[in-house]
Write a protein that holds these residues in place. Structure first.
Motif, PDB file in Angstrom:
ATOM      1  N   GLN A 113       0.842  -1.193   0.000  1.00  0.00           N
ATOM      2  CA  GLN A 113       0.000   0.000   0.000  1.00  0.00           C
ATOM      3  C   GLN A 113       0.877   1.243   0.000  1.00  0.00           C
ATOM      4  OE1 GLN A 113      -2.673   0.110   3.340  1.00  0.00           O
ATOM      5  NE2 GLN A 113      -3.412   2.169   2.932  1.00  0.00           N
TER       6      GLN A 113
ATOM      7  N   ARG B 105       0.649  -4.951   2.819  1.00  0.00           N
ATOM      8  CA  ARG B 105      -0.748  -5.275   3.102  1.00  0.00           C
ATOM      9  C   ARG B 105      -0.892  -6.733   3.520  1.00  0.00           C
ATOM     10  NH1 ARG B 105      -3.885  -3.700  -2.177  1.00  0.00           N
ATOM     11  NH2 ARG B 105      -5.353  -5.150  -1.205  1.00  0.00           N
TER      12      ARG B 105
ATOM     13  N   SER C  59       2.067  -8.538   7.620  1.00  0.00           N
ATOM     14  CA  SER C  59       1.184  -7.407   7.375  1.00  0.00           C
ATOM     15  C   SER C  59       1.536  -6.231   8.287  1.00  0.00           C
ATOM     16  CB  SER C  59      -0.267  -7.818   7.586  1.00  0.00           C
ATOM     17  OG  SER C  59      -1.143  -6.731   7.390  1.00  0.00           O
TER      18      SER C  59
ATOM     19  N   GLU D 199      -6.502  -6.665   3.326  1.00  0.00           N
ATOM     20  CA  GLU D 199      -5.469  -6.135   4.226  1.00  0.00           C
ATOM     21  C   GLU D 199      -5.140  -4.672   3.959  1.00  0.00           C
ATOM     22  OE1 GLU D 199      -4.453  -7.832   6.724  1.00  0.00           O
ATOM     23  OE2 GLU D 199      -5.285  -9.778   6.169  1.00  0.00           O
ATOM     24  N   GLN D 200      -6.073  -3.915   3.403  1.00  0.00           N
ATOM     25  CA  GLN D 200      -5.864  -2.488   3.219  1.00  0.00           C
ATOM     26  C   GLN D 200      -6.109  -1.761   4.545  1.00  0.00           C
ATOM     27  OE1 GLN D 200      -7.194  -0.876  -0.869  1.00  0.00           O
ATOM     28  NE2 GLN D 200      -8.701  -2.436  -0.375  1.00  0.00           N
TER      29      GLN D 200
END
Length: 394
Positions: free
Chosen positions: A202, A225, A239, A356-357
């Motif tokens: 990201q 992410r 993450s 996973e944003q």
């Protein structure tokens, strides 16, 4: 130019719905060029699903490139293979050669490089380095070489935008990609592909997100992410790790406001049209129609869009992404989300979205700028009437 050849191919595509059958065959012509080792380079889509190719014996495919040979000594007599040049710079002149449909003689067009970027290859569904030139690639020209002013090949022409999208724009596979393909085949006897970093990342241009992640003002980075569990990186990265550099090279960071809503059939029809069952993201359709609610008031909450605002940047690409949690607490419905935002006294509002944003906003700034954002976009209220009892910021 004697190294530029015309490639004839008979294609028979498989029928993926009925794999025991094939579709009706069709023919095509394209361009190619001779390289050292009695080989010919062309586009992969020029010879995909081939039944018969006049330049025979395919060696391998690489996204949008294919390597062939000819089992006839006469073909190679008097032919000088092309020499490869370096990756050109912006505004460098390039000459595209090939055999466009409508004639049997070679066509030569001179243009310039207008952009160097990562491009999506239609055939291989991959993203590779590419050149954009200010000339359309006509049918039949695809697969031909692009030469620099020294006569060295700097790439393979491979696709152009449709005329309803843009005019006089074509794309070229540059020499670094071509040489990787050739060297890969020479080393392994087959094309094994490009290495893939098994992560999704990201951008970190948003100042609130950067501060929440503990970054210094001068640092540049990207946020991990998620990591592919099967990738070697899974043993090192996780993450929300922050990557500052790669192989000794610093990474760049490469005004919005969010609109939240619940997913419903009318909403999907508004976003994707009457064919929403085919056009909408499969994960939203599956959760809306097939997921089992855990409570009577459970709703599927998404970030519908992001409205422009000076307080935050680089969230504008988020569209129709499901909201899972706010500051670590699950979002079960839109009323619950509104309550958590209204009552939040943490420094940051941290939204956990699908895939996973992560979205981070400074709480006081976000609330303070809401009235201006509403006025800018001519929005009468920050929330619907049934949520106004929550004493919104307006």
């Amino acid at each position: 130019m004697d190294a530029v050849v015309k490639v004839f191919c008979i294609h028979t595509e498989p029928n993926f719905s009925m794999p025991w059958q094939r579709k009706r065959q069709y023919s095509s012509s394209s361009s190619g060029f001779v390289i050292s080792g009695r080989r010919v380079l062309t586009n992969a889509h020029s010879v995909e699903h081939y039944t018969q190719v006049k330049v025979k014996k395919r060696f391998g495919l690489c996204g949008e490139a294919a390597m062939l040979t000819v089992n006839n000594d006469v073909f190679w007599e008097g032919v000088s293979p092309v020499e490869f040049g370096e990756l050109p710079a912006l505004q460098d002149a390039v000459t595209v050669a090939g055999y466009p449909i409508g004639g049997d003689t070679i066509s030569v067009t001179s243009r310039v490089v207008s952009r160097i970027e990562i491009l999506s290859c239609i055939h291989g569904s991959t993203e590779l380095l590419g050149l954009k030139i200010d000339a359309a690639i006509n049918f039949g020209n695809s697969g031909g070489p692009a030469f620099n002013d020294k006569g060295h090949c700097v790439g393979i022409t491979f696709q152009s935008l449709r005329q309803d999208e843009a005019e006089n724009i074509g794309y070229v596979i540059p020499t670094p990609v071509i040489q990787h393909f050739i060297q890969d085949y020479e080393k392994n006897g087959a094309y094994t592909g490009f290495p893939i970093l098994g992560i999704e990342w990201q951008k970190m241009e948003n100042p609130d997100l950067r501060k929440a992640m503990g970054m210094k003002p001068e640092q540049k980075s990207v946020r991990i992410r998620r990591v592919d569990a099967a990738a070697p990186e899974s043993g090192v990265l996780k993450s929300s790790d922050i990557v500052l550099g790669f192989d000794g090279v610093d990474i760049a960071n490469d005004g919005t406001r969010f609109v939240f809503t619940t997913v419903s059939v009318p909403y999907l029809r508004s976003e994707y049209g009457d064919n929403y069952e085919y056009e909408a993201p499969m994960n939203l359709l599956d959760k809306l129609f097939h997921a089992t609610p855990q409570s009577p008031d459970e709703q599927l909450v998404v970030v519908s869009q992001v409205l422009v605002s000076d307080i935050n940047i680089r969230y504008e690409d988020i569209v129709n992404a499901q909201v899972f949690a706010l500051n670590g607490k699950p979002v079960t419905n839109i009323r619950r989300l509104a309550e958590m935002v209204e009552n939040c006294d943490d420094e940051f509002l941290k939204l956990d979205l699908e895939y996973e944003q992560t979205v981070v906003l400074r709480t006081k700034t976000a609330k303070a700028t809401t009235p201006d954002i509403l006025a800018t976009h001519c929005i009468p209220s920050a929330m619907s009437a049934d949520l106004k009892a929550l004493r919104p910021w307006t």
